[in-house]
Motif scaffolding. Structure first.
Motif, PDB file in Angstrom:
ATOM      1  N   HIS A 148      40.818  40.160  32.268  1.00 19.39           N
ATOM      2  CA  HIS A 148      42.203  40.099  32.737  1.00 19.39           C
ATOM      3  C   HIS A 148      42.303  40.073  34.269  1.00 19.39           C
ATOM      4  O   HIS A 148      43.392  39.852  34.809  1.00 19.39           O
TER       5      HIS A 148
ATOM      6  N   LEU B 140      43.419  36.629  36.200  1.00 16.36           N
ATOM      7  CA  LEU B 140      44.825  36.280  36.047  1.00 16.36           C
ATOM      8  C   LEU B 140      45.737  37.364  36.584  1.00 16.36           C
ATOM      9  O   LEU B 140      46.780  37.085  37.185  1.00 16.36           O
ATOM     10  N   GLY B 141      45.370  38.633  36.383  1.00 16.81           N
ATOM     11  CA  GLY B 141      46.285  39.723  36.667  1.00 16.81           C
ATOM     12  C   GLY B 141      46.264  40.257  38.086  1.00 16.81           C
ATOM     13  O   GLY B 141      47.253  40.867  38.517  1.00 16.81           O
TER      14      GLY B 141
ATOM     15  N   HIS C 100      47.167  44.724  41.924  1.00 19.10           N
ATOM     16  CA  HIS C 100      47.773  44.540  40.605  1.00 19.10           C
ATOM     17  C   HIS C 100      49.293  44.552  40.654  1.00 19.10           C
ATOM     18  O   HIS C 100      49.949  44.028  39.757  1.00 19.10           O
TER      19      HIS C 100
ATOM     20  N   ARG D 148      54.896  35.527  40.287  1.00 19.10           N
ATOM     21  CA  ARG D 148      54.010  35.863  39.182  1.00 19.10           C
ATOM     22  C   ARG D 148      54.682  35.535  37.848  1.00 19.10           C
ATOM     23  O   ARG D 148      55.897  35.673  37.686  1.00 19.10           O
ATOM     24  N   SER D 149      53.873  35.138  36.887  1.00 16.23           N
ATOM     25  CA  SER D 149      54.383  34.833  35.554  1.00 16.23           C
ATOM     26  C   SER D 149      54.308  36.074  34.668  1.00 16.23           C
ATOM     27  O   SER D 149      53.657  37.074  34.999  1.00 16.23           O
TER      28      SER D 149
ATOM     29  N   ASP E 224      52.662  36.260  31.907  1.00 12.22           N
ATOM     30  CA  ASP E 224      51.255  36.414  31.534  1.00 12.22           C
ATOM     31  C   ASP E 224      50.464  37.120  32.628  1.00 12.22           C
ATOM     32  O   ASP E 224      49.573  37.937  32.333  1.00 12.22           O
ATOM     33  N   GLU E 225      50.768  36.838  33.869  1.00 10.34           N
ATOM     34  CA  GLU E 225      50.050  37.470  34.973  1.00 10.34           C
ATOM     35  C   GLU E 225      50.356  38.967  35.058  1.00 10.34           C
ATOM     36  O   GLU E 225      49.456  39.774  35.332  1.00 10.34           O
TER      37      GLU E 225
END
Length: 271
Positions: free
Chosen positions: A17, A20-21, A142, A213-214, A216-217
């Motif tokens: 993760h 992406l995160g 994050h 940020r999306s 999902d992110e």
């Protein structure tokens, strides 16, 4: 167990993760390190607690060779996929020097607080080549900060996210098989000075930058944390992710968020 101690489950399942995160480090971070240390493409870099290699890959072009070490097998696996040309070693920082040799720069990014800091500081000091430096990167990748002006999209509802994590995992912060009721260790400057380092020289980059940020992110950001790593949820992971997405959609139905991030600090210590 009522107190946390290191174990291999600390980031279990989190490595996938990270990419992406976690938001990337500012583009000018490498330039700032180069300029502060007078780097010229020579020497070696050791990145300790490298995770999936976010900092290692960014700084590697400044050196003739780069080595990344991390205790988590998933992190090292992700790093090897990301940059197979860099040497990646799975080991705890406490195992250094591990016959790795000496380095012009030894770097730590969001990792030193997980270690036996006194032991690691002592062992690393002997690995720094004459004229070299210890570089600590202080950043929060994050999530962003509160305030600072208007944003192009809603900020992620972090208070609601944290409340949801607490509903699933309990009110005390989790870490591996244990708990961190008072958070991670602090007082790095005292540790470094006791270990015989001078400094720090401090350089900051990236102040006030805004990242879009999306959904999902943001989900990946939550699952990239030791305190909400996938293994902690057991067979309730799918339910947690579903509830998390519902919280996020209530805040931003179109799935688009924005956050302002604090500056990234470069703390340079010399033995």
């Amino acid at each position: 167990m009522t107190s946390w101690e290191w174990d291999e489950t600390l980031f279990a399942g989190a490595a996938v993760h990270y990419g992406l995160g976690r938001v990337p480090y500012p583009a000018d971070l490498a330039d700032a390190v180069r300029d502060a240390l007078g780097l010229d493409g020579a020497g070696r870099l050791l990145d300790v607690g490298c995770g999936p290699g976010s900092l290692t890959v960014l700084l590697a072009p400044l050196f003739a060779e780069a080595v990344g070490v991390d205790a988590d097998p998933g992190m090292i696996a992700e790093a090897r996929l990301r940059a197979p040309g860099i040497r990646w070693e799975r080991m705890r920082a406490e195992e250094l020097p591990a016959d790795l040799g000496t380095f012009r720069v030894v770097s730590f990014a969001q990792s030193f607080h997980w270690m036996d800091r006194e032991l690691v500081a002592e062992r690393v000091r002997g690995m720094i080549a004459p004229g070299g430096a210890w570089v600590h990167i202080g950043a929060t990748t994050h999530r962003g900060i509160d305030g600072g002006g208007p944003l192009p999209h809603p900020a992620p509802p972090w208070d609601a996210v944290e409340a949801l994590v607490a509903d699933y995992l309990g009110p005390v912060r989790r870490a591996g098989q244990g708990f961190l009721p008072e958070g991670t260790a602090w007082g790095e400057e005292e540790v470094m000075r006791r270990a015989g380092y001078a400094g720090p020289e401090v350089v900051s980059v990236g102040a006030g930058r805004v990242e879009t940020r999306s959904e999902d992110e943001v989900v990946a950001a939550v699952l990239s944390l030791s305190s909400s790593a996938p293994h902690l949820f057991g067979d309730r992971l799918a339910a947690f992710e579903s509830d998390l997405r519902q919280v996020l959609r209530e805040a931003a139905p179109d799935g688009r968020f924005a956050e302002r991030f604090r500056d990234v600090g470069i703390y340079i210590w010399r033995p």
